[in-house]
Design a protein around this motif. Structure first.
Motif, PDB file in Angstrom:
ATOM      1  N   UNK A 256       0.805  -1.231   0.000  1.00  0.00           N
ATOM      2  CA  UNK A 256       0.000   0.000   0.000  1.00  0.00           C
ATOM      3  C   UNK A 256       0.836   1.279   0.000  1.00  0.00           C
ATOM      4  N   UNK A 257       2.030   1.235   0.613  1.00  0.00           N
ATOM      5  CA  UNK A 257       2.847   2.447   0.719  1.00  0.00           C
ATOM      6  C   UNK A 257       4.314   2.058   0.879  1.00  0.00           C
ATOM      7  N   UNK A 258       5.180   3.030   0.664  1.00  0.00           N
ATOM      8  CA  UNK A 258       6.616   2.769   0.792  1.00  0.00           C
ATOM      9  C   UNK A 258       6.986   2.326   2.203  1.00  0.00           C
ATOM     10  N   UNK A 259       6.326   2.911   3.213  1.00  0.00           N
ATOM     11  CA  UNK A 259       6.629   2.519   4.593  1.00  0.00           C
ATOM     12  C   UNK A 259       6.273   1.057   4.860  1.00  0.00           C
ATOM     13  N   UNK A 260       5.291   0.514   4.136  1.00  0.00           N
ATOM     14  CA  UNK A 260       4.939  -0.900   4.314  1.00  0.00           C
ATOM     15  C   UNK A 260       6.053  -1.809   3.807  1.00  0.00           C
ATOM     16  N   UNK A 261       6.747  -1.366   2.775  1.00  0.00           N
ATOM     17  CA  UNK A 261       7.882  -2.149   2.279  1.00  0.00           C
ATOM     18  C   UNK A 261       9.007  -2.137   3.314  1.00  0.00           C
ATOM     19  N   UNK A 262       9.291  -0.949   3.852  1.00  0.00           N
ATOM     20  CA  UNK A 262      10.334  -0.828   4.870  1.00  0.00           C
ATOM     21  C   UNK A 262       9.983  -1.663   6.095  1.00  0.00           C
ATOM     22  N   UNK A 263       8.734  -1.603   6.522  1.00  0.00           N
ATOM     23  CA  UNK A 263       8.302  -2.375   7.693  1.00  0.00           C
ATOM     24  C   UNK A 263       8.493  -3.868   7.455  1.00  0.00           C
ATOM     25  N   UNK A 264       8.066  -4.352   6.290  1.00  0.00           N
ATOM     26  CA  UNK A 264       8.194  -5.782   5.982  1.00  0.00           C
ATOM     27  C   UNK A 264       9.652  -6.217   5.963  1.00  0.00           C
ATOM     28  N   UNK A 265      10.527  -5.383   5.374  1.00  0.00           N
ATOM     29  CA  UNK A 265      11.948  -5.728   5.303  1.00  0.00           C
ATOM     30  C   UNK A 265      12.578  -5.769   6.685  1.00  0.00           C
ATOM     31  N   UNK A 266      12.267  -4.796   7.515  1.00  0.00           N
ATOM     32  CA  UNK A 266      12.891  -4.727   8.829  1.00  0.00           C
ATOM     33  C   UNK A 266      12.419  -5.856   9.740  1.00  0.00           C
ATOM     34  N   UNK A 267      11.131  -6.177   9.703  1.00  0.00           N
ATOM     35  CA  UNK A 267      10.655  -7.259  10.559  1.00  0.00           C
ATOM     36  C   UNK A 267      11.070  -8.622  10.032  1.00  0.00           C
ATOM     37  N   UNK A 268      11.305  -8.723   8.733  1.00  0.00           N
ATOM     38  CA  UNK A 268      11.876  -9.963   8.213  1.00  0.00           C
ATOM     39  C   UNK A 268      13.275 -10.170   8.784  1.00  0.00           C
ATOM     40  N   UNK A 269      14.075  -9.105   8.808  1.00  0.00           N
ATOM     41  CA  UNK A 269      15.417  -9.228   9.379  1.00  0.00           C
ATOM     42  C   UNK A 269      15.374  -9.682  10.824  1.00  0.00           C
ATOM     43  N   UNK A 270      14.466  -9.107  11.608  1.00  0.00           N
ATOM     44  CA  UNK A 270      14.348  -9.500  13.011  1.00  0.00           C
ATOM     45  C   UNK A 270      13.920 -10.955  13.143  1.00  0.00           C
ATOM     46  N   UNK A 271      12.980 -11.399  12.308  1.00  0.00           N
ATOM     47  CA  UNK A 271      12.517 -12.786  12.376  1.00  0.00           C
ATOM     48  C   UNK A 271      13.637 -13.758  12.030  1.00  0.00           C
ATOM     49  N   UNK A 272      14.431 -13.432  11.014  1.00  0.00           N
ATOM     50  CA  UNK A 272      15.536 -14.319  10.636  1.00  0.00           C
ATOM     51  C   UNK A 272      16.583 -14.399  11.743  1.00  0.00           C
ATOM     52  N   UNK A 273      16.853 -13.269  12.384  1.00  0.00           N
ATOM     53  CA  UNK A 273      17.799 -13.280  13.495  1.00  0.00           C
ATOM     54  C   UNK A 273      17.288 -14.182  14.621  1.00  0.00           C
TER      55      UNK A 273
END
Length: 397
Positions: A256-273
């Motif tokens: 829906x928005x650029x911030x949604x892409x950033x949010x998805x990327x950042x929480x993916x990193x946390x989940x992988x860690x």
């Protein structure tokens, strides 16, 4: 992993006064605001208010916000250079620690904010950083004459990473405790055992590109790299679409928005860690083995995904408040697991000292993974694990 810096604003001078050091006060106020809030969210009017002047008076000293940022970062780097120029091979750790604690914002300003500068300004600042690294390499090789240039270079950048690790948290210890601990960690880094191939050999150039399985995944991966390289504010939806092979408006079919892409990327990193952490815990024999495996897991993830680490370090300021708070809580929780393990291995360490050590070890991994010439040497990842283990006082297998 990085914790977003906290801090208090500087006290403004009285409005209507004309202090002789007004330019210096402007630079100090801007450094504080850029550090705490992020360059992209700070306006020149806010800087002017911090020193109790009007915006027009501010422009008599600086052409614009980018000129002000270049001065802030340039002054900080020049001060590091002066500090190292006065250091000897025997006291470099102590001097670097004292400087890092006196100028705690320098790491955030360089790692997070310098990307907003023009190409010319970045090139000028790289000359200063190269001079800083060269000074430190010379001091390390004077201390350890048998070291090659590649090894000394890695240790120099790792020592600087330990120093700037204090930028990414707001912990404190009664002095001289903090100074002493940080100095000990920098010295331990400089004296760490290390062996690299000389000259460095590349392994990344031979890795074949792997195509992602969906358009959404392609957008997410490519946008994360763009955000890491250019900063969230410097990337448009058209930029994202171009790297994903679609038009900018088509990106909205997936996010829906650029911030949604950033949010998805950042929480993916946390989940992988966290997946790596859980795997390390499941395979460990005891707390020391768990901490050792956790360090290796972190290094593996960071070297495979340096762009995600850059996002975690620098881009959370662009998230909505609720999402940013959730992200910070996740980061703190992850770091707390490290600190808990370190406390089990070293029961005499207090929580602040343990976390300072953990942040230093993680910052070394982060900084070296983001240094291009080191990503091409397969021995570097193992080397930073050895250095990190030294800071955490755990033996390697």
């Amino acid at each position: 992993m990085a914790h977003e810096p906290d801090g208090q604003a500087l006290i403004s001078p009285a409005r209507g006064t004309r202090p002789a050091n007004r330019r210096e006060l402007i630079v100090r106020a801007a450094a504080d605001l850029f550090y705490r809030k992020g360059y992209a969210t700070v306006g020149m009017g806010e800087v002017a208010r911090a020193v109790a002047i009007g915006p027009s008076a501010l422009y008599r000293h600086f052409r614009g916000k980018q000129d002000l940022l270049a001065t802030v970062v340039g002054n900080a780097l020049e001060a590091v250079d002066v500090t190292l120029a006065a250091a000897s091979s025997s006291d470099v750790g102590v001097r670097l620690a004292a400087f890092a604690l006196e100028h705690r914002g320098i790491g955030v300003l360089w790692r997070r904010e310098a990307r907003h500068l023009s190409a010319d300004n970045r090139a000028q600042l790289r000359l200063v950083t190269d001079r800083i690294v060269t000074r430190l390499i010379d001091l390390i090789r004077e201390r350890r004459p048998a070291l090659g240039v590649a090894e000394a270079d890695l240790l120099a950048r790792s020592a600087l990473a330990v120093g700037i690790s204090a930028s990414f948290h707001s912990l404190s210890l009664p002095e001289p405790g903090f100074n002493n601990l940080l100095g000990e960690l920098i010295t331990a880094t400089i004296d760490a055992p290390i062996a690299l191939a000389d000259p460095m050999t590349s392994h990344l150039d031979t890795v074949a590109a792997v195509l992602t399985g969906s358009r959404r995944e392609t957008i997410l991966v490519e946008a994360a790299k763009l955000f890491a390289r250019n900063g969230f504010a410097g990337v448009s939806m058209d930029d994202i679409g171009a790297t994903a092979g679609i038009t900018g408006p088509s990106v909205y079919n997936h996010f829906p928005a650029k911030t949604d892409i950033l949010t998805a990327a950042m929480f993916r990193g946390d989940e992988w860690l966290r997946m790596g952490m859980n795997r390390a815990f499941a395979q460990a024999n005891d707390p020391c083995d768990a901490l050792r495996r956790l360090l290796r897991s972190y290094a593996e993830f960071v070297f495979e995904n340096p762009h995600l680490i850059q996002l975690l370090i620098s881009e959370s300021v662009h998230l909505p408040d609720a999402v940013r708070d959730r992200g910070r809580a996740a980061q703190r929780s992850y770091i707390a697991e490290w600190v808990h393990l370190a406390g089990q291995v070293h029961p005499t360490w207090d929580l602040s000292s343990a976390r300072i050590r953990v942040q230093a070890a993680q910052t070394i991994v982060n900084e070296i993974s983001l240094t291009p010439q080191f990503r091409t040497d397969p021995a570097v990842e193992s080397a930073v694990v050895v250095i990190g283990a030294r800071l955490l006082a755990i033996a390697q297998d």
